[in-house]
Design an enzyme around this catalytic site. Sequence first.
Site, PDB file in Angstrom:
ATOM      1  N   TRP A 151       0.793  -1.231   0.000  1.00  0.00           N
ATOM      2  CA  TRP A 151       0.000   0.000   0.000  1.00  0.00           C
ATOM      3  C   TRP A 151       0.824   1.279   0.000  1.00  0.00           C
ATOM      4  O   TRP A 151       0.264   2.357  -0.130  1.00  0.00           O
ATOM      5  CB  TRP A 151      -0.971   0.041   1.184  1.00  0.00           C
ATOM      6  CG  TRP A 151      -0.455  -0.534   2.477  1.00  0.00           C
ATOM      7  CD1 TRP A 151      -0.780  -1.764   2.987  1.00  0.00           C
ATOM      8  CD2 TRP A 151       0.451   0.050   3.431  1.00  0.00           C
ATOM      9  NE1 TRP A 151      -0.117  -1.977   4.180  1.00  0.00           N
ATOM     10  CE2 TRP A 151       0.633  -0.874   4.486  1.00  0.00           C
ATOM     11  CE3 TRP A 151       1.125   1.273   3.491  1.00  0.00           C
ATOM     12  CZ2 TRP A 151       1.450  -0.628   5.577  1.00  0.00           C
ATOM     13  CZ3 TRP A 151       1.956   1.527   4.583  1.00  0.00           C
ATOM     14  CH2 TRP A 151       2.102   0.578   5.607  1.00  0.00           C
ATOM     15  N   LYS A 175      -2.425  -7.391  -8.711  1.00  0.00           N
ATOM     16  CA  LYS A 175      -3.263  -7.471  -7.494  1.00  0.00           C
ATOM     17  C   LYS A 175      -2.729  -6.412  -6.541  1.00  0.00           C
ATOM     18  O   LYS A 175      -1.748  -6.625  -5.832  1.00  0.00           O
ATOM     19  CB  LYS A 175      -3.150  -8.866  -6.862  1.00  0.00           C
ATOM     20  CG  LYS A 175      -4.373  -9.396  -6.180  1.00  0.00           C
ATOM     21  CD  LYS A 175      -4.831  -8.757  -4.902  1.00  0.00           C
ATOM     22  CE  LYS A 175      -4.034  -8.917  -3.658  1.00  0.00           C
ATOM     23  NZ  LYS A 175      -4.293  -7.780  -2.726  1.00  0.00           N
ATOM     24  N   GLU A 250      10.544  -8.248  -3.265  1.00  0.00           N
ATOM     25  CA  GLU A 250      11.117  -7.040  -2.654  1.00  0.00           C
ATOM     26  C   GLU A 250      10.467  -6.919  -1.293  1.00  0.00           C
ATOM     27  O   GLU A 250       9.291  -6.569  -1.190  1.00  0.00           O
ATOM     28  CB  GLU A 250      10.787  -5.803  -3.494  1.00  0.00           C
ATOM     29  CG  GLU A 250      11.385  -5.806  -4.879  1.00  0.00           C
ATOM     30  CD  GLU A 250      12.883  -5.595  -4.896  1.00  0.00           C
ATOM     31  OE1 GLU A 250      13.496  -5.421  -3.825  1.00  0.00           O
ATOM     32  OE2 GLU A 250      13.442  -5.623  -5.992  1.00  0.00           O
ATOM     33  N   LEU A 251      11.239  -7.212  -0.233  1.00  0.00           N
ATOM     34  CA  LEU A 251      10.627  -7.303   1.099  1.00  0.00           C
ATOM     35  C   LEU A 251      11.095  -6.155   2.004  1.00  0.00           C
ATOM     36  O   LEU A 251      11.563  -5.137   1.524  1.00  0.00           O
ATOM     37  CB  LEU A 251      10.944  -8.681   1.682  1.00  0.00           C
ATOM     38  CG  LEU A 251      10.617  -9.829   0.713  1.00  0.00           C
ATOM     39  CD1 LEU A 251      11.024 -11.171   1.290  1.00  0.00           C
ATOM     40  CD2 LEU A 251       9.151  -9.846   0.310  1.00  0.00           C
ATOM     41  N   GLU A 385      10.916  -5.054  11.877  1.00  0.00           N
ATOM     42  CA  GLU A 385      10.489  -3.906  11.076  1.00  0.00           C
ATOM     43  C   GLU A 385       9.209  -3.305  11.658  1.00  0.00           C
ATOM     44  O   GLU A 385       8.205  -4.008  11.822  1.00  0.00           O
ATOM     45  CB  GLU A 385      10.237  -4.338   9.638  1.00  0.00           C
ATOM     46  CG  GLU A 385       9.935  -3.169   8.745  1.00  0.00           C
ATOM     47  CD  GLU A 385       9.670  -3.589   7.317  1.00  0.00           C
ATOM     48  OE1 GLU A 385       8.885  -4.519   7.117  1.00  0.00           O
ATOM     49  OE2 GLU A 385      10.244  -2.958   6.413  1.00  0.00           O
TER      50      GLU A 385
END
Length: 492
Positions: A151, A175, A250-251, A385
């Site tokens: 988001w 998506k 991509e984290l 995180e």
Amino acid sequence: MKTYDLFINGQSVPPQTKKYFDSFNPFTGQVWAKIAQATAQDVDDAVQVAHHAFSEGPWSTMTATQRGLLMHKLGDLIARDAKELATIEVQDNGKLFAEMFGQLNYVPQWFYYYGGLADKIEGNVIPLDKKGFFSFTRKEPLGVVAVITPWNSPIMLTAWKIAPALAAGCTVVIKPSEFTSASILHFVKLFEEAGFPPGVVNVITGFGNEAGTALVEHPLTKKITFTGSDSTGKIINQQAAKFLKHVSLELGGKSPNIIFADANLDDAVNGAVSGIFAATGQTCIAGSRLLVQDSIYDELVQKLVTLSKTAKMGDPMSSDTQIGPVTTRPQYEKILSYIDIAKNEGAKLLMGGEVATRPECGNGWFIEPTIFGDVNNKMRIAQEEVFGPVLSIIRFKDEAEAIQIANDSRFGLGAGVWTSDIGRAFRMSEKIKSGTVWVNTYRAVSFMAPFGGFKESGLGRENGIEAIQSYLETKCVWINTGAASANPFTMR
Ligand code: NAD
């Protein structure tokens, strides 16, 4: 109230169940739109259409140069509509208009750059060690690509994936995050205007465990390209492994931003603030661990707190707002719980640490910019995180200790180094285990610069020339130009 449908085969279509879910404006806390909730059946429709466009439709017969020209036209249309698209993004994710408008003005470059690369995809002639054969490689597009995004920067992060995918000749089913679907549904309308054939770009909106899973497991999606949390990335990697699909991930990160005593301290403080409070800390490259050399610790912390206290919070659409709300209610609660964890672990609260109740924050999901000092790198607040405006400051003695602390993390996405010693800049950039190292700057990205993570921050790279290769498969062709028949029971 706006209602958004799915986008399949160039048309808006309602979900088969006719179910819609709410999208909230983080600044008001109110529902502003209804979004179609796709199920596996809708996903199948979208993937079948994308597969048809890939294998039989006009897209499959276009030359790479024609594909590139369409991408250039698309870039121009994004530039034309940047303001409108950015305004929708702010309504959905609450990030500053200045940030989203800046991103939208930059997004066309991804389509220009990869549009230009589309007709420069070349195979090789192999200088074979065998006489009587000619051998060459072809680079072929993988097929339907599943694009799953978070988001925080909906259109920009989608562009990082679909620009190289389309240039390679793939088709896509996107998506978007269930929290920020609206801007993508406006954005994809531009593809038709640019002249893309229907079915090349499709959007299914809905939830990760329903629409997302169906997309990952669909037999016709050949690659999953994902940006989001490391926990979801690992689930997707496992699902994709069952079908041996290509995956790029991509984290998240827990990026160290390291300030040495020889740095320009005013620049470094600026970089520290940008690293953690820009985008309300909701960025995968947030410099959420600030490593400060012992000898300048007190001076630097004082400058940092003084500057951070001046940050204006409020309406993300206002040009003078510097910190907006948190994008989602669950994220807001998660950040507050991490603030409690840090307090209980014994980190020293230097500022913030609570919900923002300033009048200009209204009913939005605001959290005061928060700084913890004297953090130990073993604490959860230094290892996990947070994805919010919460900074942990950690002391170090010397270069060796800075490297040891920086690398003592399961993540490795970004890192900042602030120093005036050029030798140290090179040594640090070599020793730090992360996909990006910024020296005397922070949070800079470009369509040309490879981006991605070491360790549990991800797999593969986006941006730059190499990204296009991850949407291509190599085929090797052998042609007998006159070699005699050989013994069929031995290898040639
Ligand atoms: P998330 O992982 O919850 O969701 C990301 C996307 O995955 C959403 O579209 C969601 O619907 C979908 N999804 C969830 N479960 C799924 C499943 N089982 N199968 C398929 N799809 C599924 O992440 P988020 O909360 O939207 O985003 C915030 C996270 O993303 C942060 O942790 C941040 O670090 C990370 N992030 C990373 C980068 C990067 O470039 N490395 C960029 C932005 C955000």
